[in-house]
Design a protein around this motif. Sequence first.
Motif, short mmCIF file in Angstrom:
data_model
loop_
_atom_site.label_atom_id
_atom_site.label_comp_id
_atom_site.label_asym_id
_atom_site.label_seq_id
_atom_site.Cartn_x
_atom_site.Cartn_y
_atom_site.Cartn_z
N LEU A 100 0.83 -1.20 0.00
CA LEU A 100 0.00 0.00 0.00
C LEU A 100 0.86 1.25 0.00
O LEU A 100 0.52 2.25 -0.65
CB LEU A 100 -0.95 -0.01 1.20
CG LEU A 100 -1.97 -1.15 1.22
CD1 LEU A 100 -2.89 -1.02 2.44
CD2 LEU A 100 -2.79 -1.17 -0.07
N VAL A 101 1.99 1.23 0.72
CA VAL A 101 2.91 2.37 0.68
C VAL A 101 3.36 2.62 -0.75
O VAL A 101 3.33 3.76 -1.24
CB VAL A 101 4.12 2.14 1.59
CG1 VAL A 101 5.17 3.23 1.37
CG2 VAL A 101 3.70 2.11 3.06
N SER A 102 3.78 1.57 -1.45
CA SER A 102 4.26 1.75 -2.81
C SER A 102 3.15 2.20 -3.75
O SER A 102 3.36 3.03 -4.64
CB SER A 102 4.90 0.46 -3.33
OG SER A 102 5.50 0.68 -4.59
N LEU A 103 1.95 1.66 -3.56
CA LEU A 103 0.82 2.07 -4.41
C LEU A 103 0.51 3.56 -4.24
O LEU A 103 0.10 4.23 -5.19
CB LEU A 103 -0.42 1.24 -4.08
CG LEU A 103 -0.42 -0.20 -4.59
CD1 LEU A 103 -1.59 -0.99 -4.02
CD2 LEU A 103 -0.46 -0.23 -6.13
N VAL A 104 0.71 4.07 -3.04
CA VAL A 104 0.43 5.48 -2.78
C VAL A 104 1.61 6.37 -3.17
O VAL A 104 1.43 7.43 -3.77
CB VAL A 104 0.07 5.70 -1.29
CG1 VAL A 104 -0.01 7.18 -0.95
CG2 VAL A 104 -1.23 4.99 -0.95
N ALA A 105 2.84 5.95 -2.83
CA ALA A 105 4.00 6.81 -2.98
C ALA A 105 4.67 6.70 -4.35
O ALA A 105 5.28 7.67 -4.80
CB ALA A 105 5.03 6.49 -1.89
N PRO A 113 3.01 11.13 0.56
CA PRO A 113 3.84 11.25 1.77
C PRO A 113 5.14 11.96 1.45
O PRO A 113 5.59 12.01 0.31
CB PRO A 113 4.08 9.79 2.16
CG PRO A 113 3.99 9.04 0.86
CD PRO A 113 2.93 9.75 0.06
N ASP A 114 5.76 12.51 2.50
CA ASP A 114 7.03 13.21 2.32
C ASP A 114 8.22 12.26 2.31
O ASP A 114 9.28 12.59 1.78
CB ASP A 114 7.20 14.26 3.42
CG ASP A 114 6.11 15.32 3.34
OD1 ASP A 114 6.04 16.01 2.32
OD2 ASP A 114 5.31 15.42 4.29
N PHE A 115 8.06 11.09 2.91
CA PHE A 115 9.05 10.03 2.82
C PHE A 115 8.35 8.70 3.00
O PHE A 115 7.20 8.64 3.46
CB PHE A 115 10.19 10.20 3.84
CG PHE A 115 9.76 10.26 5.28
CD1 PHE A 115 9.64 9.11 6.05
CD2 PHE A 115 9.49 11.48 5.88
CE1 PHE A 115 9.25 9.16 7.37
CE2 PHE A 115 9.10 11.55 7.22
CZ PHE A 115 8.98 10.39 7.97
N GLN A 116 9.01 7.62 2.60
CA GLN A 116 8.39 6.30 2.64
C GLN A 116 9.35 5.28 3.24
O GLN A 116 10.56 5.34 3.01
CB GLN A 116 7.95 5.86 1.25
CG GLN A 116 9.04 5.88 0.20
CD GLN A 116 8.58 5.43 -1.17
OE1 GLN A 116 7.84 4.44 -1.30
NE2 GLN A 116 9.00 6.14 -2.22
N ILE A 117 8.77 4.35 4.02
CA ILE A 117 9.54 3.29 4.66
C ILE A 117 8.84 1.97 4.33
O ILE A 117 7.67 1.79 4.65
CB ILE A 117 9.59 3.49 6.19
CG1 ILE A 117 10.17 4.87 6.53
CG2 ILE A 117 10.40 2.38 6.84
CD1 ILE A 117 9.87 5.30 7.96
N LEU A 118 9.56 1.07 3.67
CA LEU A 118 8.97 -0.18 3.22
C LEU A 118 9.73 -1.36 3.83
O LEU A 118 10.92 -1.54 3.57
CB LEU A 118 8.98 -0.30 1.70
CG LEU A 118 8.27 0.84 0.95
CD1 LEU A 118 9.28 1.84 0.42
CD2 LEU A 118 7.42 0.31 -0.20
N ALA A 119 9.05 -2.14 4.66
CA ALA A 119 9.64 -3.32 5.28
C ALA A 119 9.07 -4.55 4.58
O ALA A 119 7.87 -4.80 4.63
CB ALA A 119 9.33 -3.36 6.77
N TYR A 120 9.94 -5.30 3.91
CA TYR A 120 9.60 -6.48 3.12
C TYR A 120 8.25 -6.34 2.40
O TYR A 120 7.33 -7.10 2.61
CB TYR A 120 9.66 -7.76 3.96
CG TYR A 120 9.06 -7.69 5.35
CD1 TYR A 120 7.72 -7.96 5.59
CD2 TYR A 120 9.88 -7.41 6.44
CE1 TYR A 120 7.19 -7.93 6.86
CE2 TYR A 120 9.36 -7.36 7.72
CZ TYR A 120 8.01 -7.63 7.93
OH TYR A 120 7.48 -7.58 9.20
N ILE A 174 4.78 -3.15 -7.85
CA ILE A 174 6.19 -3.13 -8.18
C ILE A 174 6.42 -4.09 -9.36
O ILE A 174 6.00 -5.24 -9.28
CB ILE A 174 7.06 -3.57 -6.98
CG1 ILE A 174 6.79 -2.64 -5.78
CG2 ILE A 174 8.54 -3.57 -7.34
CD1 ILE A 174 7.45 -3.08 -4.50
N PRO A 175 7.03 -3.65 -10.47
CA PRO A 175 7.64 -2.34 -10.70
C PRO A 175 6.62 -1.20 -10.61
O PRO A 175 5.46 -1.34 -11.04
CB PRO A 175 8.19 -2.44 -12.13
CG PRO A 175 8.31 -3.89 -12.39
CD PRO A 175 7.20 -4.53 -11.64
#
Length: 296
Positions: A161-166, A187-194, A200-201
């Motif tokens: 979901l982070v990647s879909l948004v960011a 978002p101003d920054f993104q943190i993706l854990a596994y 993606i791509p």
Amino acid sequence: MIRAMLTIAAAAVLAPARATPQITVPIWPQGAPGSAAHRGEAEIVENSYIRNVHAPSVTVFPADPAHANGVGVIVIPGGGHRMLVWVNEGVMPARTLNRFGITVFVLKYRLAREPGSSYGIETDAAADARRAVRWVRAHAADYHIDPHRLGLMGFSAGGELVSLVADNPAPAGTAPLDAIDRVSARPDFQILAYPGPLGIPARAVTGAPPAFLVAGTQDACCAPPTLALYQQLRAAGVSAELHLFADTDHGFNVAMHTERVSLQHWPDRLADWLADGGWLVARHDGRATPSSWPTP
């Protein structure tokens, strides 16, 4: 006797997460679009997992004002879109980020792969993530955070979901429902854990927010998309940092259940990255900073 001791030990581990009651706020006050048929249904909690989410919300974990720095992060737990890993990938990361002076908002989102669900990941779940960014940004002053220093952090399915948004384009032609829908969802920054492979791509990495990515080398599901996204971001000139941990599989969260020293310290590497990016330093340009907060 052994069973009793284990029960006491488990209670001791969970006690800090329950020590201070948290505020939970719905992000769609009039109900999430497409959820009317389930309005009023209660969430189901099994052990530390949550499902049957039809009223998406954020639970607020404020940073201690003694070291709060005006940064906010929305944490999105994983669970394969079938459930939410609420404690290990929600509450515990929130407590970890609190130590860095960050106020955290843990998101409960609609689950597209729960049996019988009519929701979609790229539609409803991603809409909940975008709405969470908009909602927190619109209410930034209420929580003493800077609306221009708001990050998005996700584990596994939450990382998708982070990647879909960011890192991917927002759906076109969606009419705003209210004033909050007109606020930026980036978002101003993104943190993706596994993060999982969905999205993606990525399709919109140019100009994507700075990224911190972490995974285990033995994670068949999620090491390849983590590496692929990092390579995309790097090629696009986006500031990105990648950590791949040897002999490590999926689901290591914030290292609550491992003896591997490297994993125990990965949140410290995140803190280093946040500090290097200037996120952990209170701003002095007129935006919300702890020194400007009113005295309670």
